[in-house]
Design a protein around this motif. Structure first.
Motif, PDB file in Angstrom:
ATOM      1  N   THR A 193      28.101  36.860 -30.387  1.00 19.13           N
ATOM      2  CA  THR A 193      27.037  36.219 -29.924  1.00 19.13           C
ATOM      3  C   THR A 193      26.718  34.778 -30.358  1.00 19.13           C
ATOM      4  OG1 THR A 193      25.735  38.406 -29.977  1.00 19.13           O
ATOM      5  CG2 THR A 193      24.410  36.417 -30.032  1.00 19.13           C
ATOM      6  N   ASN A 194      27.111  34.702 -31.747  1.00 18.73           N
ATOM      7  CA  ASN A 194      26.976  33.124 -32.287  1.00 18.73           C
ATOM      8  C   ASN A 194      27.793  32.249 -31.384  1.00 18.73           C
ATOM      9  OD1 ASN A 194      28.093  30.546 -33.991  1.00 18.73           O
ATOM     10  ND2 ASN A 194      26.435  31.381 -35.249  1.00 18.73           N
ATOM     11  N   GLU A 195      28.978  32.411 -31.115  1.00 16.96           N
ATOM     12  CA  GLU A 195      29.795  31.489 -30.235  1.00 16.96           C
ATOM     13  C   GLU A 195      29.164  31.587 -28.854  1.00 16.96           C
ATOM     14  OE1 GLU A 195      34.196  31.004 -28.868  1.00 16.96           O
ATOM     15  OE2 GLU A 195      33.853  32.551 -30.061  1.00 16.96           O
ATOM     16  N   ALA A 196      28.825  32.559 -28.449  1.00 14.76           N
ATOM     17  CA  ALA A 196      28.272  32.563 -26.800  1.00 14.76           C
ATOM     18  C   ALA A 196      26.781  31.640 -26.788  1.00 14.76           C
ATOM     19  CB  ALA A 196      27.889  33.794 -26.471  1.00 14.76           C
ATOM     20  N   MET A 197      26.211  31.713 -27.636  1.00 15.51           N
ATOM     21  CA  MET A 197      24.993  30.988 -27.792  1.00 15.51           C
ATOM     22  C   MET A 197      25.206  29.254 -28.079  1.00 15.51           C
ATOM     23  SD  MET A 197      21.816  33.187 -29.622  1.00 15.51           S
ATOM     24  CE  MET A 197      20.613  32.098 -28.767  1.00 15.51           C
ATOM     25  N   SER A 198      26.157  29.175 -28.825  1.00 16.16           N
ATOM     26  CA  SER A 198      26.679  27.394 -29.142  1.00 16.16           C
ATOM     27  C   SER A 198      27.149  27.041 -28.046  1.00 16.16           C
ATOM     28  CB  SER A 198      27.633  27.728 -30.191  1.00 16.16           C
ATOM     29  OG  SER A 198      28.854  28.267 -30.065  1.00 16.16           O
ATOM     30  N   SER A 211      19.932  40.357 -38.078  1.00 13.82           N
ATOM     31  CA  SER A 211      21.101  39.603 -37.689  1.00 13.82           C
ATOM     32  C   SER A 211      20.805  38.307 -37.603  1.00 13.82           C
ATOM     33  CB  SER A 211      21.202  40.060 -35.974  1.00 13.82           C
ATOM     34  OG  SER A 211      21.361  41.633 -35.709  1.00 13.82           O
ATOM     35  N   VAL A 212      19.864  37.551 -37.996  1.00 11.32           N
ATOM     36  CA  VAL A 212      19.965  36.268 -38.044  1.00 11.32           C
ATOM     37  C   VAL A 212      20.799  35.693 -39.202  1.00 11.32           C
ATOM     38  CG1 VAL A 212      18.381  34.304 -38.923  1.00 11.32           C
ATOM     39  CG2 VAL A 212      17.553  35.965 -37.263  1.00 11.32           C
ATOM     40  N   LYS A 213      20.911  36.762 -40.038  1.00  6.94           N
ATOM     41  CA  LYS A 213      21.856  36.439 -41.224  1.00  6.94           C
ATOM     42  C   LYS A 213      23.199  37.021 -40.899  1.00  6.94           C
ATOM     43  CE  LYS A 213      23.484  37.086 -46.058  1.00  6.94           C
ATOM     44  NZ  LYS A 213      22.965  37.738 -47.480  1.00  6.94           N
ATOM     45  N   GLY A 214      23.235  38.170 -40.489  1.00  2.47           N
ATOM     46  CA  GLY A 214      24.729  38.955 -40.125  1.00  2.47           C
ATOM     47  C   GLY A 214      25.402  38.220 -39.129  1.00  2.47           C
ATOM     48  N   PHE A 215      24.672  37.600 -37.973  1.00  2.00           N
ATOM     49  CA  PHE A 215      25.555  36.855 -36.935  1.00  2.00           C
ATOM     50  C   PHE A 215      25.341  35.355 -36.931  1.00  2.00           C
ATOM     51  CE2 PHE A 215      24.935  41.158 -35.155  1.00  2.00           C
ATOM     52  CZ  PHE A 215      26.292  41.933 -35.551  1.00  2.00           C
ATOM     53  N   ARG A 216      24.590  34.897 -38.173  1.00  2.32           N
ATOM     54  CA  ARG A 216      24.292  33.562 -38.348  1.00  2.32           C
ATOM     55  C   ARG A 216      23.268  33.020 -37.052  1.00  2.32           C
ATOM     56  NH1 ARG A 216      29.632  33.421 -38.278  1.00  2.32           N
ATOM     57  NH2 ARG A 216      29.705  31.315 -37.017  1.00  2.32           N
ATOM     58  N   LEU A 217      22.550  33.691 -36.642  1.00  4.26           N
ATOM     59  CA  LEU A 217      21.979  33.221 -35.405  1.00  4.26           C
ATOM     60  C   LEU A 217      20.835  31.917 -35.744  1.00  4.26           C
ATOM     61  CD1 LEU A 217      20.591  36.672 -34.167  1.00  4.26           C
ATOM     62  CD2 LEU A 217      22.449  35.285 -33.480  1.00  4.26           C
ATOM     63  N   GLU A 219      21.970  29.353 -36.886  1.00  2.61           N
ATOM     64  CA  GLU A 219      22.500  28.232 -36.445  1.00  2.61           C
ATOM     65  C   GLU A 219      22.471  27.593 -35.083  1.00  2.61           C
ATOM     66  OE1 GLU A 219      26.535  28.914 -37.700  1.00  2.61           O
ATOM     67  OE2 GLU A 219      26.049  29.142 -39.632  1.00  2.61           O
ATOM     68  N   VAL A 220      22.253  28.788 -34.200  1.00  2.00           N
ATOM     69  CA  VAL A 220      22.084  28.757 -32.920  1.00  2.00           C
ATOM     70  C   VAL A 220      20.725  29.089 -31.876  1.00  2.00           C
ATOM     71  CG1 VAL A 220      24.481  28.827 -32.448  1.00  2.00           C
ATOM     72  CG2 VAL A 220      23.133  31.033 -32.496  1.00  2.00           C
ATOM     73  N   ALA A 283      15.455  32.330 -40.736  1.00  2.88           N
ATOM     74  CA  ALA A 283      14.784  31.457 -39.700  1.00  2.88           C
ATOM     75  C   ALA A 283      13.772  30.505 -40.229  1.00  2.88           C
ATOM     76  CB  ALA A 283      14.199  32.674 -38.912  1.00  2.88           C
ATOM     77  N   GLU A 284      12.924  30.826 -41.306  1.00  5.59           N
ATOM     78  CA  GLU A 284      12.226  30.044 -41.606  1.00  5.59           C
ATOM     79  C   GLU A 284      12.709  28.716 -42.426  1.00  5.59           C
ATOM     80  OE1 GLU A 284       8.411  32.861 -42.477  1.00  5.59           O
ATOM     81  OE2 GLU A 284       9.556  32.444 -44.141  1.00  5.59           O
ATOM     82  N   ALA A 285      13.495  28.868 -43.032  1.00  8.54           N
ATOM     83  CA  ALA A 285      14.296  27.891 -43.761  1.00  8.54           C
ATOM     84  C   ALA A 285      14.998  26.894 -42.775  1.00  8.54           C
ATOM     85  CB  ALA A 285      15.419  28.602 -44.694  1.00  8.54           C
ATOM     86  N   ALA A 286      15.426  27.569 -41.599  1.00  2.91           N
ATOM     87  CA  ALA A 286      15.989  26.668 -40.644  1.00  2.91           C
ATOM     88  C   ALA A 286      14.859  25.787 -40.035  1.00  2.91           C
ATOM     89  CB  ALA A 286      16.873  27.399 -39.973  1.00  2.91           C
ATOM     90  N   GLY A 287      13.725  26.113 -40.169  1.00  2.24           N
ATOM     91  CA  GLY A 287      12.586  25.283 -39.455  1.00  2.24           C
ATOM     92  C   GLY A 287      12.360  25.934 -38.198  1.00  2.24           C
TER      93      GLY A 287
END
Length: 338
Positions: A193-198, A211-217, A219-220, A283-287
Motif C-alpha cells: 500500500t505505501n508504495e502504491a500510494m506514493s 496500519s498508519v504505523k504498520g504500513f507507514r501510511l 508518510e503517504v 497521523a497527528e504527529a505528521a500534521g
C-alpha cells in the motif's frame, strides 16, 4: 553376596531416580508463520502470545516467530495444514470458500472494536459447530480481529461525495463498499500500500488506525476519514498443523488450549485495539487532517451496506442453514459485548 546386594540396590535406586526424568515430555519447538512486515505490530503481538504459551507449558514448549514469509496471505492456511509450519494465521476473507460463514461477523457496523468483533465471532462460530465443519483438517486455535476500518487518503476526503472515481486499496467487504460509494477498488497485498500510494497508483487505502504505523501510511496520506461506529472489522484465524497437535503431550496440549479459544481470541484482539491509539498519534504527529464523517453521510452508508446482511442470509439459506436465525444469533452475541 553382601556386595552383590549393595550393587543391586544401587542400580535399583539409580533406575528409580531416572524414571521421572524419562517420563517428562521432550521439549518441542513450534514455528509460527508471519507474513506481515517486521515493522507491523503483529510481530510483537505474536511474540507476546508465544510468551504466554511458553509460560503455560512450564518451559516444555518453545516458540519461534518466523521473520520471512513462506507464502502469500491466501496461502497461509495450507502452510499449517500441510505441516510446512506448526502454526499459521491470516485473514478469513482470503479464504472465502472455507470461511464464508465468517462474513456474518464482518457485516458493516456490527462491532465497534477488534475485541468485540472477534469474541463475538468465536462464540458464534464455536456455538454453531462451524469449527468442526470448516477446519477439521487443522486444529483451530483462535480468531482475532483488527478494529473497524476508516479511510486514509492522499487527497482531501470529508464526505461520501468525495469518493467518486477515487482508487481505493480495499479487500473483503471493502471492495463492494468502495463500489457503492462510486470509487474504484484496487486489490493488492497490504504491504504494497505505501508504495502504491506514493506512486499514485491508488488515492485511498482502507485500513484501521493501526496500519498508519504498520504500513507507514503517515508518510503517504495527508487525510483520514473516520466512520462513526466503524465500517467493519476483518476477522483473522490462527490454526495449528494436526500432526503437530497429535505429537504434543497431554500437558503440552493443555498449555496450548489455555492460550487458545476465547482467551486467545480476546488476548490477540485487545493488542490490535491498543494499536489504534498508536496510529492516531502517528497521523497527528505528521500534521495530517482527521475528519469524522457527518451523521447524515454515516446514516446513508449504514443504509447502503445493509445489503451485506441480506446477502449473507440468502447465501446461508441456499447452503441449507437458517440464515436469519444465525444472523440474529450473531447480532445478539455482538450486542452483548458492545
Amino acid at each position: 553376596m553382601k556386595r552383590r546386594g549393595l550393587i543391586k540396590a544401587a542400580l535399583v535406586a539409580a533406575l528409580a531416580t531416572s524414571l521421572p526424568i524419562a517420563a517428562h515430555a521432550q521439549e518441542v519447538k513450534l514455528r509460527v508463520a508471519n507474513w506481515l512486515p517486521p515493522v507491523h505490530h503483529m510481530t510483537d503481538t505474536l511474540r507476546a502470545w508465544a510468551d504466554e504459551l511458553e509460560k503455560a507449558s512450564g518451559g516444555e514448549i518453545a516458540v519461534e516467530i518466523m521473520s520471512a514469509p513462506l507464502a502469500k496471505p491466501n496461502g497461509q492456511y495450507d502452510l499449517a495444514k500441510n505441516g510446512i509450519v506448526d502454526i499459521a494465521y491470516s485473514v478469513a476473507a482470503f479464504q472465502p470458500k472455507r470461511f464464508w460463514k465468517l462474513n456474518a461477523a464482518e457485516v458493516p457496523f456490527a462491532a465497534p472494536s477488534a475485541e468485540a468483533a472477534a469474541v463475538a465471532a468465536w462464540r458464534w462460530y464455536e456455538g454453531n459447530g462451524f469449527i468442526e465443519e470448516d477446519t477439521s483438517d487443522t486444529k483451530l486455535l483462535a480468531f482475532f480481529a483488527h478494529a473497524p476500518h476508516l479511510y486514509h487518503s492522499a487527497v482531501p476526503l470529508t464526505s461520501l461525495a468525495d469518493f467518486d472515481s477515487l482508487k481505493i486499496r480495499a479487500g473483503g467487504n471493502g471492495v463492494r463498499i468502495a463500489e457503492m460509494m462510486g470509487a474504484v477498488p484496487v486489490g493488492m497485498p497490504p504491504g504494497q500500500t505505501n508504495e502504491a500510494m506514493s506512486k499514485g497508483t491508488i488515492d485511498v487505502s482502507q485500513f484501521p488506525w493501526e496500519s498508519v504505523k504498520g504500513f507507514r501510511l503517515d508518510e503517504v496520506s495527508s487525510h483520514h476519514l473516520v466512520i462513526p461506529g466503524g465500517t467493519y472489522a476483518g476477522i483473522f484465524w490462527m490454526t495449528m498443523n494436526p500432526k503437530t497437535w497429535d505429537k504434543l503431550s497431554d500437558a503440552q496440549k493443555d498449555a496450548v488450549t489455555s492460550v487458545s479459544g476465547e482467551w486467545g481470541t480476546r488476548f490477540l484482539s485487545q493488542m490490535w485495539d491498543e494499536q489504534e491509539a498508536v496510529g492516531i498519534a502517528k497521523a497527528e504527529a505528521a500534521g495530517n487532517t482527521i475528519t469524522t464523517m457527518s451523521e447524515e453521510d454515516t446514516a446513508k452508508l449504514f443504509e447502503m451496506t445493509r445489503v451485506f446482511a441480506d446477502d449473507w442470509i440468502a447465501k446461508a439459506n441456499e447452503a441449507g442453514l437458517d440464515g436469519q436465525g444465525l444472523m440474529s444469533n450473531f447480532n445478539e452475541i455482538a450486542a452483548s459485548l458492545k
